[in-house]
Design a protein around this motif. Sequence first.
Motif, PDB file in Angstrom:
ATOM      1  N   ASN A   1      25.490 -23.653  47.368  1.00  0.00           N
ATOM      2  CA  ASN A   1      24.393 -23.045  46.606  1.00  0.00           C
ATOM      3  C   ASN A   1      24.740 -22.714  45.155  1.00  0.00           C
ATOM      4  N   LEU A   2      23.686 -22.425  44.409  1.00  0.00           N
ATOM      5  CA  LEU A   2      23.802 -22.117  42.982  1.00  0.00           C
ATOM      6  C   LEU A   2      24.640 -20.867  42.735  1.00  0.00           C
ATOM      7  N   GLN A   3      24.537 -19.903  43.682  1.00  0.00           N
ATOM      8  CA  GLN A   3      25.304 -18.660  43.523  1.00  0.00           C
ATOM      9  C   GLN A   3      26.809 -18.928  43.504  1.00  0.00           C
ATOM     10  N   SER A   4      27.262 -19.838  44.355  1.00  0.00           N
ATOM     11  CA  SER A   4      28.714 -20.092  44.367  1.00  0.00           C
ATOM     12  C   SER A   4      29.153 -20.795  43.087  1.00  0.00           C
ATOM     13  N   ASN A   5      28.253 -21.593  42.483  1.00  0.00           N
ATOM     14  CA  ASN A   5      28.580 -22.196  41.179  1.00  0.00           C
ATOM     15  C   ASN A   5      28.828 -21.085  40.161  1.00  0.00           C
ATOM     16  N   ALA A   6      27.873 -20.137  40.089  1.00  0.00           N
ATOM     17  CA  ALA A   6      27.993 -19.042  39.121  1.00  0.00           C
ATOM     18  C   ALA A   6      29.186 -18.154  39.472  1.00  0.00           C
ATOM     19  N   GLU A   7      29.424 -17.956  40.770  1.00  0.00           N
ATOM     20  CA  GLU A   7      30.516 -17.071  41.203  1.00  0.00           C
ATOM     21  C   GLU A   7      31.871 -17.574  40.696  1.00  0.00           C
ATOM     22  N   ILE A   8      32.096 -18.880  40.876  1.00  0.00           N
ATOM     23  CA  ILE A   8      33.396 -19.447  40.441  1.00  0.00           C
ATOM     24  C   ILE A   8      33.542 -19.351  38.922  1.00  0.00           C
ATOM     25  N   ILE A   9      32.492 -19.747  38.198  1.00  0.00           N
ATOM     26  CA  ILE A   9      32.602 -19.769  36.728  1.00  0.00           C
ATOM     27  C   ILE A   9      32.767 -18.338  36.205  1.00  0.00           C
ATOM     28  N   ASN A  10      31.942 -17.422  36.707  1.00  0.00           N
ATOM     29  CA  ASN A  10      32.035 -16.028  36.248  1.00  0.00           C
ATOM     30  C   ASN A  10      33.385 -15.419  36.602  1.00  0.00           C
ATOM     31  N   LEU A  11      33.867 -15.710  37.805  1.00  0.00           N
ATOM     32  CA  LEU A  11      35.153 -15.133  38.233  1.00  0.00           C
ATOM     33  C   LEU A  11      36.278 -15.583  37.299  1.00  0.00           C
ATOM     34  N   ILE A  12      36.353 -16.889  37.049  1.00  0.00           N
ATOM     35  CA  ILE A  12      37.439 -17.403  36.204  1.00  0.00           C
ATOM     36  C   ILE A  12      37.273 -16.889  34.771  1.00  0.00           C
ATOM     37  N   ASP A  13      36.064 -16.956  34.270  1.00  0.00           N
ATOM     38  CA  ASP A  13      35.814 -16.563  32.876  1.00  0.00           C
ATOM     39  C   ASP A  13      36.086 -15.063  32.667  1.00  0.00           C
ATOM     40  N   GLN A  14      35.526 -14.232  33.543  1.00  0.00           N
ATOM     41  CA  GLN A  14      35.690 -12.779  33.381  1.00  0.00           C
ATOM     42  C   GLN A  14      37.141 -12.363  33.606  1.00  0.00           C
TER      43      GLN A  14
ATOM     44  N   VAL B   1      21.107 -26.506  37.138  1.00  0.00           N
ATOM     45  CA  VAL B   1      22.102 -26.060  36.156  1.00  0.00           C
ATOM     46  C   VAL B   1      21.464 -25.163  35.077  1.00  0.00           C
ATOM     47  N   PHE B   2      20.169 -25.379  34.809  1.00  0.00           N
ATOM     48  CA  PHE B   2      19.504 -24.600  33.755  1.00  0.00           C
ATOM     49  C   PHE B   2      19.257 -23.154  34.182  1.00  0.00           C
ATOM     50  N   GLN B   3      19.302 -22.916  35.502  1.00  0.00           N
ATOM     51  CA  GLN B   3      19.088 -21.543  36.000  1.00  0.00           C
ATOM     52  C   GLN B   3      20.403 -20.813  36.265  1.00  0.00           C
ATOM     53  N   LEU B   4      21.499 -21.399  35.887  1.00  0.00           N
ATOM     54  CA  LEU B   4      22.808 -20.810  36.168  1.00  0.00           C
ATOM     55  C   LEU B   4      22.924 -19.416  35.547  1.00  0.00           C
ATOM     56  N   ASN B   5      23.282 -18.439  36.398  1.00  0.00           N
ATOM     57  CA  ASN B   5      23.315 -17.051  35.942  1.00  0.00           C
ATOM     58  C   ASN B   5      24.739 -16.669  35.506  1.00  0.00           C
ATOM     59  N   LEU B   6      25.001 -16.861  34.218  1.00  0.00           N
ATOM     60  CA  LEU B   6      26.362 -16.594  33.738  1.00  0.00           C
ATOM     61  C   LEU B   6      26.439 -15.266  33.002  1.00  0.00           C
ATOM     62  N   LYS B   7      27.598 -14.581  33.143  1.00  0.00           N
ATOM     63  CA  LYS B   7      27.769 -13.290  32.466  1.00  0.00           C
ATOM     64  C   LYS B   7      28.100 -13.477  30.982  1.00  0.00           C
ATOM     65  N   ASN B   8      28.665 -14.604  30.669  1.00  0.00           N
ATOM     66  CA  ASN B   8      29.069 -14.882  29.289  1.00  0.00           C
ATOM     67  C   ASN B   8      27.873 -15.472  28.508  1.00  0.00           C
ATOM     68  N   ASN B   9      27.531 -14.844  27.378  1.00  0.00           N
ATOM     69  CA  ASN B   9      26.399 -15.352  26.589  1.00  0.00           C
ATOM     70  C   ASN B   9      26.740 -16.604  25.789  1.00  0.00           C
ATOM     71  N   ASN B  10      28.046 -16.850  25.627  1.00  0.00           N
ATOM     72  CA  ASN B  10      28.465 -18.035  24.871  1.00  0.00           C
ATOM     73  C   ASN B  10      28.579 -19.242  25.802  1.00  0.00           C
ATOM     74  N   ALA B  11      27.454 -19.660  26.334  1.00  0.00           N
ATOM     75  CA  ALA B  11      27.478 -20.802  27.249  1.00  0.00           C
ATOM     76  C   ALA B  11      26.799 -21.990  26.578  1.00  0.00           C
ATOM     77  N   MET B  12      27.493 -23.081  26.526  1.00  0.00           N
ATOM     78  CA  MET B  12      26.970 -24.299  25.900  1.00  0.00           C
ATOM     79  C   MET B  12      26.714 -25.354  26.978  1.00  0.00           C
ATOM     80  N   PHE B  13      25.810 -26.257  26.669  1.00  0.00           N
ATOM     81  CA  PHE B  13      25.579 -27.386  27.560  1.00  0.00           C
ATOM     82  C   PHE B  13      26.104 -28.627  26.841  1.00  0.00           C
TER      83      PHE B  13
END
Lengths: 229, 348
Positions: free
Chosen positions: B111-124, B275-287
């Motif tokens: 699911n989409l949540q696990s996509n955001a979870e991994i990216i947010n976890l590593i980034d944060q 991918v456009f609905q990805l809920n990221l904590k970092n505002n500096n997200a580029m596509f």
Amino acid sequence: MNKLIKIGLPSKGRLKDESLKIFKKKNFSIKDSKRKYLSEIKNFSLNEVVFSHAREIVERLADNSLDLGISGFDLLKESLPGIQKKIQVFSRLNFGFANLIVAVPDAWIDVQTIADLEEISFEFKDKNTGKLRVATKYPNLTNDFLLSKGLTQYKIVNSLGSTEIYPFTNQSEIITDITSSGATLKANNLRVLKDGNILKSSACVLVSKKSLKDKNKKKTITSLLKKLN
Amino acid sequence: MKSKKYSEALLNLFKKKGFKVKEFENIIESKIIIERSGEIFKKSLLSFEDDNGKNFSLRPDLTISSCLDYIKNVKRGIYKYAYFDQAYRRTFGKESLVRNQLGCEIIGSSNLQSNAEIINLIDQSLKKVIKYKTTIKINDINIFYALVDSLKLPSRWRLRLKRHFWRHDYFKQLIKRLESNSDLQKNVFELDKKSYFKMKKLKKDKMIAGRKINEILNRFEKKIKEPRSNINGARVAQIIRDFLNINCPLKNAKNELQKFEVKNKINLKLNQFDVFQLNLKNNNAMFSTNIGRSAEYYTGLVFEIYKKSKSFNLASGGRYDNLMQTLGAKTKVAAIGGAINYDNILKL
């Protein structure tokens, strides 16, 4: 002071005969007996001639137990990069011509290029019958070539001889092999792919780079090479 | 020691989020990897043969080790892996044979949540530990596949472009070939037509070097029906090049892609991508359409994390929903993971 130079010559076949001819043509006399693997050039300064397998000559030049030798360009290019960088190609000779090529069964009429082969390799993968198998005596050159042309889904099967029959005895699907006239390939119902030329080879004079760093040896080697040229 | 301090801090943050720190077997059977990747990966393996002729390798990558562990020990459900250990690969330059790999994987979730979870976890976690601001680059390689499907191309070329998307240099060669239409061989076709009619008289299930006569004839017919001479290779190549230059804030990505669709008169069916609905904590997200092309096993969302002030790669990862099955899982197991570029972090 080590003045002795060791020269490696092919121990059998046309490569041996043609190599000996070069020396003979320049009036160097090398005593040759079928069973004896050590000899010398009689009318030249301190030297030893070792008759070896052409593949072995390349390795012995790299570990510097030979100073110069004659072998196939294909065999040099097949050796590991660490070996190649220790050997200098002095000259390409006018014999031992052969091409390393990719060949497929003649009946594979839908396969003319490596790009076709790439598609077939995925068919094999999708059918779950295993990878497309490529039989060869030249795994390194084959890998470098096929990967550079986009083929990734295949498996190398090392062959020691009669590679041409591998596709028809269920040992591989295609082959890469050395060919000079193409007659053996044709006789075995194989054909060369349009863009399947891997390497143009011929016999060549090779010199150990380490020997060239030894002043005395360099002098003797250079003198011999000049006379042979 | 900087190295230990960072790895411990990062693993602790992973643990706090429910990831289990695992150690993996050092040696794996080479066949598992070679059957999956072919000779291309075999070259990088540090392998040896046992007395029975079985070939083994030092583990080349810890994502693969996580997958193999899941197949052997976990088998079903969601499992969150974290690890910091060494992977071993043959190198051809001055690079070290040993690579430190620190990463995390969620295996068994699509699911989409696990996509955001991994990216947010590593980034944060990176932000907390190394204390630098970061930029995230996001892509979904299925959008590239949608582009290829929308272009006027023979199906063989579509497959080719998709299969080699991850091989930068070879992909460039492919685009050049597409541009020049240089692989047409009408004369060879004519020669082989004679054999074609002869072969039509043979038994269709007769095997020739692993292929049935039927398969050979079908593919030959398909090639004749799909000549490339009528496609505008140069235009298609330019569209692909333009697509791979798209780089914009993630929040504008859909809009940019829609403009691209209008300009090139194509339909990317963008509503199918989350991918456009990805809920990221970092505002500096580029596509960026050109990222995530480093591993052939990625199947969807991919990401790269950079130090904000410089283009210094700190981490990367992505979704690999087909990898588990090709490594031996009996059913499809979705997964996403990412690895921190540990050697780069130590350089900061």
